[in-house]
Design an enzyme around this catalytic site. Structure first.
Site, mmCIF file in Angstrom:
data_model
loop_
_atom_site.group_PDB
_atom_site.id
_atom_site.type_symbol
_atom_site.label_atom_id
_atom_site.label_comp_id
_atom_site.label_asym_id
_atom_site.label_seq_id
_atom_site.Cartn_x
_atom_site.Cartn_y
_atom_site.Cartn_z
ATOM 1 N N SER A 83 0.757 -1.070 0.125
ATOM 2 C CA SER A 83 0.109 -0.029 0.059
ATOM 3 C C SER A 83 0.918 1.317 0.087
ATOM 4 C CB SER A 83 -0.924 -0.006 1.233
ATOM 5 O OG SER A 83 -1.969 -0.838 0.961
ATOM 6 N N LYS A 86 0.256 3.688 -2.700
ATOM 7 C CA LYS A 86 -0.828 4.550 -2.837
ATOM 8 C C LYS A 86 -0.235 5.959 -2.438
ATOM 9 C CE LYS A 86 -4.400 1.807 -0.581
ATOM 10 N NZ LYS A 86 -4.059 0.539 -0.563
ATOM 11 N N SER A 141 -6.035 2.744 4.624
ATOM 12 C CA SER A 141 -5.231 2.274 3.392
ATOM 13 C C SER A 141 -6.476 1.216 2.493
ATOM 14 C CB SER A 141 -4.559 1.213 3.773
ATOM 15 O OG SER A 141 -3.514 0.969 2.605
#
Length: 382
Positions: A83, A86, A141
């Site tokens: 993640s 991101k 997330s």
């Protein structure tokens, strides 16, 4: 030799033995983004005591303002980012929509989210502000929040293409984007160097900085109801038996069962802001935070006397170099020990006593470092 050449293991090994080190020329040598020392496999530090030993497969410590890399190991090794990717998603999409803009989520917005994804709890038929969607991205997330924002941006495929273009603009050339959420997909890769670039440029945006520093927020649950969401950054919130890290200002953590833990953290003390990225430490879920804290501590103390071993480059067209390969050569951001099998260039850099040389076809490194580039589907958590 072309990257598509089919070579046996024996022929690759023969090539390795036969390739003369002195044969490298400017036409075949590659430029390492951020400096040649960042391609080396051993710990890079100059003018200061060595950082504490950590188990991470790759890590980097840098000064946010100057861009100086103070210490690193395997800075350009390509690994699944989970993640932390991101951050690139936010770098690419965050400025496109007003934070107060409202969107009623449809089932189509939530289609295609990988099974096992981390979710903030978005429901079709409920209206959310763009600000709330970004809170879902940064705090929880949430892959559901990412997919809604990607659909607002014109779709997942368009967003992936824009993220890849943004990575190239930032000169993050180790990064290959397959999905906007960072979930494990074959070929989805980044590096400690690239993730640090994403964090540094993201923190220049006040909305990005505010979101990654937010500890809790109220999130819609349909109707007039809401529930509280908490940031999963354990150094920010002091959860799971970890104390909060003094001066921490963000930025993003990630986990998949295949990739393991990744984290990029930023902290400010005495007017100085440092960035640390840690990828894939070898122990439990708290290790990525503990190793980040240890490297930050080193940076604020011994790192004050460290001389730069590299630099975080500026975006192309904004004082940075053009990342396009020169005729007959290649500009790369990947170190010798981290070549991905889908990487189109067959040549990679090895640093030795004789300086920078182009040594081997990429296939030999693929055989030796196959584990570095596997990205099978796994459970996505944060």
């Amino acid at each position: 030799m072309h990257a598509s050449s089919r070579l046996t293991r024996r022929s690759l090994l023969a090539l390795a033995v036969a390739a003369p080190l002195a044969a490298a020329t400017p036409a075949t040598a590659a430029t390492v983004i951020g400096g040649a020392r960042l391609a080396r496999d051993d710990v890079q530090v100059s003018g200061a005591a060595r950082p504490p030993r950590v188990t991470a497969r790759a890590w980097l410590v840098a000064d946010h303002d100057s861009g100086e890399v103070l210490a690193a190991r395997h800075a350009h090794r390509r690994l699944p980012p989970a993640s932390t990717l991101k951050m690139l998603f936010a770098d690419t999409v965050l400025g496109k929509f007003r934070q107060a803009e409202r969107h009623r989520v449809t089932a189509a917005d939530l289609a295609g989210i990988p099974s096992g994804s981390s979710l903030v709890g978005i429901e079709a038929g409920t209206t959310y502000t763009v600000e709330q969607l970004w809170q879902g991205v940064f705090l929880r997330s949430g892959n559901d929040a990412v997919h809604v924002l990607a659909h607002l941006n014109g779709g997942v495929a368009k967003t992936v293409a824009e993220m890849q273009a943004r990575a190239r603009e930032l000169q993050a050339l180790d990064t290959h984007v397959v999905s906007p959420d960072g979930f494990d997909h074959p070929g989805q890769l980044s590096s400690a160097y690239d993730l640090t670039l994403f964090a540094r440029h993201g923190l220049r945006d006040p909305h990005f900085r505010a979101y990654c520093a937010t500890r809790t927020a109220d999130f819609p649950a349909g109707g007039k109801k809401s529930f509280q969401i908490q940031n999963t950054d354990r150094l920010l919130t002091g959860t799971w038996g970890l104390p909060t890290y003094r001066g921490l200002i963000g930025v993003k953590n990630g986990y998949t069962s295949n990739a393991g833990n990744t984290f990029t953290g930023a902290a400010t003390r005495g007017g100085r802001t440092l960035l640390v990225t840690v990828m894939h430490p070898g122990n439990g879920p708290n290790e990525v935070y503990q190793e980040t804290a240890a490297l930050l501590d080193w940076g604020f103390e011994e790192g004050r006397s460290a001389r730069a071993v590299g630099t975080l480059v500026e975006p192309a067209g904004a004082g940075g170099a053009d990342p396009s390969p020169a005729p007959g050569g290649a500009r790369i951001g990947v170190g010798a020990s981290g070549v991905a099998k889908e990487d189109p260039s067959p040549w990679r850099l090895l640093e030795g006593a004789g300086g920078t040389v182009a040594l081997l076809a990429g296939g030999i490194w693929t055989l030796r470092r196959r584990a570095d580039t596997q990205a099978a589907k796994g459970r996505h958590r944060a």
